[in-house]
Design an enzyme around this catalytic site. Structure first.
Site, PDB file in Angstrom:
ATOM      1  N   HIS A   1       0.811  -1.220   0.000  1.00 39.44           N
ATOM      2  CA  HIS A   1       0.000   0.000   0.000  1.00 39.44           C
ATOM      3  C   HIS A   1       0.845   1.272   0.000  1.00 39.44           C
ATOM      4  CE1 HIS A   1       0.321  -0.402   4.525  1.00 39.44           C
ATOM      5  NE2 HIS A   1       0.465   0.900   4.415  1.00 39.44           N
TER       6      HIS A   1
ATOM      7  N   ASP B   1      -0.004  -7.682   1.241  1.00 41.33           N
ATOM      8  CA  ASP B   1       0.408  -6.287   1.451  1.00 41.33           C
ATOM      9  C   ASP B   1       1.925  -6.157   1.523  1.00 41.33           C
ATOM     10  OD1 ASP B   1       0.055  -3.564   1.660  1.00 41.33           O
ATOM     11  OD2 ASP B   1      -0.236  -3.579   3.835  1.00 41.33           O
TER      12      ASP B   1
ATOM     13  N   SER C   1       4.508   2.511   7.846  1.00 41.47           N
ATOM     14  CA  SER C   1       4.179   1.352   7.010  1.00 41.47           C
ATOM     15  C   SER C   1       5.399   0.850   6.249  1.00 41.47           C
ATOM     16  CB  SER C   1       3.090   1.724   6.006  1.00 41.47           C
ATOM     17  OG  SER C   1       1.829   1.777   6.613  1.00 41.47           O
TER      18      SER C   1
END
Length: 428
Positions: free
Chosen positions: A147, A181, A269
């Site tokens: 992402h 992911d 992230s």
């Protein structure tokens, strides 16, 4: 559900930690007070998406702590090799030692929109995304979350990585996998980098100290500490996925995650969750939020509920991405729903059993209720999806289920998303 076979990801020989002189630091930064939503309201968002809702980064990154990659490997204040390097500070701790070892192996990733490009991301139409990456090879392969770089997959965006010390390099996507992911990118024209050491998340224990490194709100090389709060935490998160259409699609990711109270915020992230050896035990991927997601709305940052993809679960996918192979994931061959609210127990109801899947071969039928896989309780359909994703295709699992009020067990061999004979196209 999904998973992957394959060998563990490439990692460099473990660099040793510099010496420290005091007890390990306490848990990570305590978040400001927030008003919790009712227990029935849950918002789990990937850090990049939350960052977009907060309006992007806050400016130039911050250089944090000393550089270097030498010293001695330590696990606690009571385990110091006398030949280790002194950090030169009376305030040095175990966290200091880990940070000094690992910071050269971490990068900040910025995905920016090219001039003249019309953004397809309604959450952040101006700048793209900021995240963190973990160096996998001396020649510039870098691990991050899908992402973080998804907007660049459709073109019109530039990926730039910033190394410890401030040097920048452009990067391209090697391969990516929305289901797990995960993504691997390649920094160009670089050499002699310090790869991180990938550890073993199977041995992680609740309560053990951990460290997160990332770029929260674009503040590069930020180090926070805390503990492992829980293991096998099933979470479902959503992130913007690249699309050539005017509105991007949304990728739903089911994770059997490590939960931590180390402060993780927008921009973390793709960064590492580390043990006190400085080994990567997880990839920071999501946070729980007490606010509702809305375009232009506001979200609280860390409330002490962060989630990381276990590295042992991720390694086979990483290897496949590095080799540009199609990532493989485990499937049981079922469609599922949650137990009724009136039930006296929680589980995952089988609403469909595919004829050629592992569940059918194990004798499972529609309306059976799975309540456990191996030793892990299954409390919902989300939990079943996350648990199956944590296994590799071909793995035999013991399933405990209810049929007509009676408890039974069976053994099922998980299939693969790439099996041409499988009818299963979903995630479980």
């Amino acid at each position: 559900m999904n998973e992957t076979p394959d060998p563990p990801a490439t990692s460099a020989a473990a660099a040793v930690l510099p010496q420290f002189s005091e007890d390990p630091a306490p848990n990570g930064v305590e978040p400001p007070p927030v008003t919790a939503q009712p227990a029935t309201y849950r918002t789990l968002l990937t850090a990049a998406l939350v960052a977009a809702l907060l309006g992007g980064g806050v400016g130039a990154g911050i250089s944090y702590l000393a550089r270097g990659n030498s010293g001695n490997d330590v696990t606690s204040a009571a385990s110091i090799d006398s030949s280790g390097l002194d950090t030169g500070s009376a305030n040095a701790t175990a966290v200091t030692a880990v940070a000094k070892k690992v910071l050269p192996s971490i990068v900040t990733i910025n995905v920016t929109q090219n001039a003249g490009k019309t953004s397809t991301n309604p959450f952040n139409a101006n700048t793209g995304d900021t995240g963190t990456g973990i160096i996998l090879s001396s020649t510039g392969k870098i691990l991050t979350n899908n992402h973080v770089i998804a907007s660049a997959a459709s073109g019109g965006y530039t990926i730039t990585v910033t190394f410890d010390g401030g040097a920048n390099a452009p990067a391209t996507i090697v391969d990516r996998d929305p289901t797990s992911d995960l993504a691997v990118i390649q920094a160009t024209n670089v050499a002699g980098l310090a790869p991180a050491t990938l550890g073993d998340s199977a041995s992680v224990q609740v309560g053990q100290p951990v460290i997160a490194i990332g770029a929260p709100l674009d503040m590069s090389n930020t180090v926070t500490s805390g503990i492992v709060s829980a293991l096998n935490r099933p979470i479902i998160s959503e992130s913007q996925e690249a699309s050539t259409a005017s509105t991007p699609s949304v990728a739903t990711v089911a994770l059997d995650a490590i939960q931590t109270d180390a402060a993780i915020n927008p921009g973390n992230s793709g960064g590492p969750l580390l043990d006190m050896h400085g080994d990567v035990i997880g990839i920071d991927a999501a946070i729980a939020s007490t606010g509702a997601a809305s375009i232009g709305g506001s979200e609280s940052g860390s409330i002490g509920l962060g989630f990381a993809i276990p590295i042992s679960q991720a390694e086979p996918v990483i290897q496949e991405l590095e080799a540009k192979k199609t990532p493989t994931h485990a499937v049981l061959g079922v469609e599922v729903g949650d137990s009724a609210a009136t039930d006296t127990h929680a589980g995952a109801i089988l609403t469909k059993v595919t004829t050629k899947g592992g569940a059918a071969a194990a004798g499972l039928k529609t309306n059976d209720e799975i309540i456990k896989i191996d030793n892990q309780d299954i409390g919902s359909s989300d939990a079943l999806e996350a648990v199956v994703n944590s296994y590799r295709p071909g793995t035999p699992v013991t399933i405990t289920y209810l049929r007509n009020g009676q408890t039974a067990t069976t053994t099922a061999t998980l299939g693969s998303t790439t099996d041409p004979n499988s009818e299963e196209t979903g995630a479980s």
